[in-house]
Design a protein around this motif. Structure first.
Motif, PDB file in Angstrom:
ATOM      1  N   LEU A  40     -11.958 -20.191  -0.940  1.00 29.40           N
ATOM      2  CA  LEU A  40     -12.452 -20.474   0.403  1.00 29.40           C
ATOM      3  C   LEU A  40     -13.914 -20.888   0.331  1.00 29.40           C
ATOM      4  N   LYS A  41     -14.308 -21.729   1.250  1.00 32.10           N
ATOM      5  CA  LYS A  41     -15.736 -21.946   1.428  1.00 32.10           C
ATOM      6  C   LYS A  41     -16.340 -20.641   1.935  1.00 32.10           C
ATOM      7  N   ARG A  42     -17.516 -20.323   1.457  1.00 30.23           N
ATOM      8  CA  ARG A  42     -18.134 -19.051   1.846  1.00 30.23           C
ATOM      9  C   ARG A  42     -18.275 -18.941   3.359  1.00 30.23           C
ATOM     10  N   ALA A  43     -18.545 -20.049   4.027  1.00 33.74           N
ATOM     11  CA  ALA A  43     -18.680 -20.039   5.482  1.00 33.74           C
ATOM     12  C   ALA A  43     -17.354 -19.714   6.155  1.00 33.74           C
ATOM     13  N   VAL A  44     -16.261 -20.221   5.589  1.00 35.42           N
ATOM     14  CA  VAL A  44     -14.927 -19.923   6.138  1.00 35.42           C
ATOM     15  C   VAL A  44     -14.606 -18.444   5.953  1.00 35.42           C
ATOM     16  N   ALA A  45     -14.911 -17.914   4.778  1.00 33.99           N
ATOM     17  CA  ALA A  45     -14.656 -16.491   4.528  1.00 33.99           C
ATOM     18  C   ALA A  45     -15.451 -15.621   5.493  1.00 33.99           C
ATOM     19  N   ALA A  46     -16.706 -15.990   5.718  1.00 32.64           N
ATOM     20  CA  ALA A  46     -17.546 -15.213   6.649  1.00 32.64           C
ATOM     21  C   ALA A  46     -16.978 -15.283   8.064  1.00 32.64           C
ATOM     22  N   ARG A  47     -16.478 -16.445   8.450  1.00 33.31           N
ATOM     23  CA  ARG A  47     -15.906 -16.601   9.788  1.00 33.31           C
ATOM     24  C   ARG A  47     -14.659 -15.732   9.950  1.00 33.31           C
ATOM     25  N   LEU A  48     -13.815 -15.718   8.934  1.00 29.68           N
ATOM     26  CA  LEU A  48     -12.615 -14.887   8.985  1.00 29.68           C
ATOM     27  C   LEU A  48     -12.964 -13.404   9.058  1.00 29.68           C
ATOM     28  N   GLN A  49     -13.965 -12.997   8.307  1.00 26.10           N
ATOM     29  CA  GLN A  49     -14.384 -11.596   8.322  1.00 26.10           C
ATOM     30  C   GLN A  49     -14.967 -11.209   9.672  1.00 26.10           C
ATOM     31  N   GLU A  50     -15.665 -12.127  10.303  1.00 24.04           N
ATOM     32  CA  GLU A  50     -16.193 -11.866  11.643  1.00 24.04           C
ATOM     33  C   GLU A  50     -15.072 -11.662  12.649  1.00 24.04           C
ATOM     34  N   ARG A  51     -13.931 -12.292  12.381  1.00 18.52           N
ATOM     35  CA  ARG A  51     -12.778 -12.172  13.272  1.00 18.52           C
ATOM     36  C   ARG A  51     -11.909 -10.958  12.945  1.00 18.52           C
ATOM     37  N   GLY A  52     -12.346 -10.159  11.971  1.00 15.42           N
ATOM     38  CA  GLY A  52     -11.651  -8.915  11.669  1.00 15.42           C
ATOM     39  C   GLY A  52     -10.817  -8.916  10.410  1.00 15.42           C
ATOM     40  N   THR A  77       2.379  -5.106   6.251  1.00 16.42           N
ATOM     41  CA  THR A  77       1.817  -6.379   6.703  1.00 16.42           C
ATOM     42  C   THR A  77       2.753  -7.040   7.712  1.00 16.42           C
ATOM     43  N   ARG A  78       2.168  -7.537   8.807  1.00 15.70           N
ATOM     44  CA  ARG A  78       2.956  -8.197   9.852  1.00 15.70           C
ATOM     45  C   ARG A  78       2.791  -9.713   9.763  1.00 15.70           C
ATOM     46  N   ALA A  79       3.859 -10.424  10.074  1.00 18.19           N
ATOM     47  CA  ALA A  79       3.818 -11.883  10.012  1.00 18.19           C
ATOM     48  C   ALA A  79       2.746 -12.445  10.936  1.00 18.19           C
ATOM     49  N   GLU A  80       2.562 -11.840  12.101  1.00 13.24           N
ATOM     50  CA  GLU A  80       1.569 -12.363  13.040  1.00 13.24           C
ATOM     51  C   GLU A  80       0.143 -12.225  12.507  1.00 13.24           C
ATOM     52  N   ASP A  81      -0.092 -11.189  11.690  1.00 16.71           N
ATOM     53  CA  ASP A  81      -1.427 -11.041  11.101  1.00 16.71           C
ATOM     54  C   ASP A  81      -1.659 -12.099  10.035  1.00 16.71           C
ATOM     55  N   VAL A  82      -0.624 -12.409   9.273  1.00 15.28           N
ATOM     56  CA  VAL A  82      -0.724 -13.490   8.291  1.00 15.28           C
ATOM     57  C   VAL A  82      -1.022 -14.802   9.000  1.00 15.28           C
ATOM     58  N   ASP A  83      -0.303 -15.063  10.082  1.00 16.40           N
ATOM     59  CA  ASP A  83      -0.465 -16.327  10.805  1.00 16.40           C
ATOM     60  C   ASP A  83      -1.853 -16.437  11.432  1.00 16.40           C
ATOM     61  N   ARG A  84      -2.400 -15.340  11.916  1.00 16.04           N
ATOM     62  CA  ARG A  84      -3.765 -15.348  12.462  1.00 16.04           C
ATOM     63  C   ARG A  84      -4.778 -15.698  11.394  1.00 16.04           C
ATOM     64  N   PHE A  85      -4.569 -15.143  10.201  1.00 15.26           N
ATOM     65  CA  PHE A  85      -5.489 -15.449   9.102  1.00 15.26           C
ATOM     66  C   PHE A  85      -5.401 -16.925   8.735  1.00 15.26           C
ATOM     67  N   GLY A 127       0.756 -20.923   4.000  1.00 14.52           N
ATOM     68  CA  GLY A 127      -0.209 -21.290   5.026  1.00 14.52           C
ATOM     69  C   GLY A 127      -1.509 -21.822   4.441  1.00 14.52           C
ATOM     70  N   VAL A 128      -1.973 -21.187   3.396  1.00  9.98           N
ATOM     71  CA  VAL A 128      -3.205 -21.649   2.744  1.00  9.98           C
ATOM     72  C   VAL A 128      -2.982 -23.021   2.114  1.00  9.98           C
ATOM     73  N   THR A 129      -1.809 -23.240   1.536  1.00 10.36           N
ATOM     74  CA  THR A 129      -1.499 -24.535   0.929  1.00 10.36           C
ATOM     75  C   THR A 129      -1.576 -25.663   1.949  1.00 10.36           C
ATOM     76  N   ALA A 130      -1.187 -25.374   3.180  1.00  9.75           N
ATOM     77  CA  ALA A 130      -1.198 -26.384   4.236  1.00  9.75           C
ATOM     78  C   ALA A 130      -2.576 -26.565   4.870  1.00  9.75           C
ATOM     79  N   SER A 131      -3.546 -25.741   4.486  1.00 11.92           N
ATOM     80  CA  SER A 131      -4.876 -25.797   5.087  1.00 11.92           C
ATOM     81  C   SER A 131      -5.657 -27.011   4.587  1.00 11.92           C
ATOM     82  N   ALA A 132      -6.472 -27.561   5.464  1.00 15.60           N
ATOM     83  CA  ALA A 132      -7.327 -28.692   5.077  1.00 15.60           C
ATOM     84  C   ALA A 132      -8.607 -28.229   4.411  1.00 15.60           C
ATOM     85  N   GLU A 133      -9.020 -26.980   4.658  1.00 12.68           N
ATOM     86  CA  GLU A 133     -10.293 -26.483   4.145  1.00 12.68           C
ATOM     87  C   GLU A 133     -10.181 -25.565   2.935  1.00 12.68           C
ATOM     88  N   SER A 134      -9.029 -24.917   2.769  1.00 14.30           N
ATOM     89  CA  SER A 134      -8.881 -23.875   1.754  1.00 14.30           C
ATOM     90  C   SER A 134      -7.736 -24.224   0.806  1.00 14.30           C
TER      91      SER A 134
END
Length: 348
Positions: free
Chosen positions: A293-305, A336-344, A271-278
């Motif tokens: 990751l860009k620091r802003a992206v990491a902060a956004r992900l952390q805000e989402r849990g 680890t659940r597949a849906e949690d990976v996909d959300r990330f 999933g990360v390999t297919a990302s445009a930002e990471s």
């Protein structure tokens, strides 16, 4: 989205059930119960030879006792620069061995290079009393970088250690993850390749608290009994460690759990390999994924849990990240659940 560490995950239900099943009644103490003996026999079956098994509380204890058993005056232990023993064990290997020091060896992606190991050992000729004397080599499988030594790489490291008449220890905190990644047998990844001592980890792969020091050379066992006792690692109710391993090793549960964790790591990496930002810092072999990751992206992900750690940039990658980027480690587990990976992945 819990990717902080595989030791954040709880115990697998089968292991919890085994603990409850063995909680009642009486059993002889200090490793002498029938269940202890059953598990010791099972380890010998798994490794295809008679082995000595010593239950301990932590991987740090297993690593430190292994090295203490090889102790020499002025002893020097050789490990990768980023090995857990070197950076995350608060000097425990030196403490247990009364002052032996760790000498770092370089190598990309957490793996010692055989030629560099040989060169480091040669820095301590036995006739030079001022420098100290080599006493052991330790490698981490899977490494702290989420990579795995191939069987040929283990054999090359072992060849160097044997040429210097040193024992080879393997830190197997994530032993199962490395094993299923290679598709090898436990024997093929250890003593058949020249490993003398193994820290066999279960805690990171679904156990509650179960670690074992495995000795392939039975002549070392008597001394280890005393070392373990003196270091306060001899459990009186050791049947509760045995109960965990009994369920863990039954029906290859331990391999199934590792397969799942590794598969979730690969899903994350894809999933990360297919990302445009990471992007991936490097491809994972087991269940640790290192991403840029860009620091802003990491902060956004952390805000989402999402929970994960930022990570020191290895020596060989310094200067390769932009100012607004950082390196992060994500670890998957049996839970680890597949849906949690996909959300990330959707957020990066």
């Amino acid at each position: 989205m819990i990717f902080s560490s595989d030791n954040w995950a709880g115990a697998h239900p089968a292991i919890a059930e085994s603990l409850v099943m063995h909680a009642g009644g009486y059993a002889s103490a200090y490793g002498t119960s029938e269940l202890d003996r059953k598990v010791e026999k099972r380890f010998s079956e798994i490794f295809e030879k008679n082995v000595a098994v010593f239950f301990v509380a932590t991987g740090t204890a297993a690593n430190s006792l292994a090295l203490a058993s090889a102790n020499r005056a002025g002893g020097v232990v050789f490990c990768h620069r980023e090995a857990h023993l070197n950076v995350d064990e608060c000097g425990a290997p030196a403490f247990f061995s009364h002052g032996a020091r760790l000498n770092p060896v370089d190598g990309a992606r957490g793996k010692m290079e055989a030629a560099k190991l040989d060169a480091e050992i040669r820095q301590f000729p036995l006739e030079n009393v001022h420098g100290g004397q080599p006493m052991a080599v330790t490698l981490t499988q899977a490494t702290e970088s989420g990579t795995v030594y191939s069987l040929e790489e283990i054999e090359a490291i072992a060849s160097i250690t044997k040429s210097h008449q040193l024992p080879l220890h393997m830190d197997g905190a994530r032993f199962a993850n490395a094993l299923v990644s290679l598709g090898a047998t436990p024997a093929e990844m250890t003593w058949k390749r020249g490993v003398d001592l193994l820290s066999f980890g279960g805690t990171k792969n679904g156990c509650w608290c179960a670690e074992a020091l495995i000795l392939f050379d039975l002549s070392r066992a008597n001394e280890m009994h005393f070392l373990r006792k003196r270091s306060a690692q001899l459990f009186s109710k050791s049947r509760f460690i045995a109960a965990q391993f009994d369920a863990y090793l039954d029906g290859d549960l331990w391999l199934d759990l590792a397969h799942h964790a590794n598969a979730m790591a690969q899903r994350l990496a894809d999933g990360v390999t297919a990302s445009a930002e990471s992007r991936l810092a490097w491809a994972p072999d087991a269940n640790e994924v290192f991403v840029v990751l860009k620091r802003a992206v990491a902060a956004r992900l952390q805000e989402r849990g999402a929970l994960f750690y930022d990570w020191p940039v290895p020596h060989d990658l310094k200067g390769s990240l932009a100012e607004d980027e950082a390196l992060y480690r994500l670890v998957t587990s049996f839970a680890t659940r597949a849906e949690d990976v996909d959300r990330f992945v959707a957020g990066c």
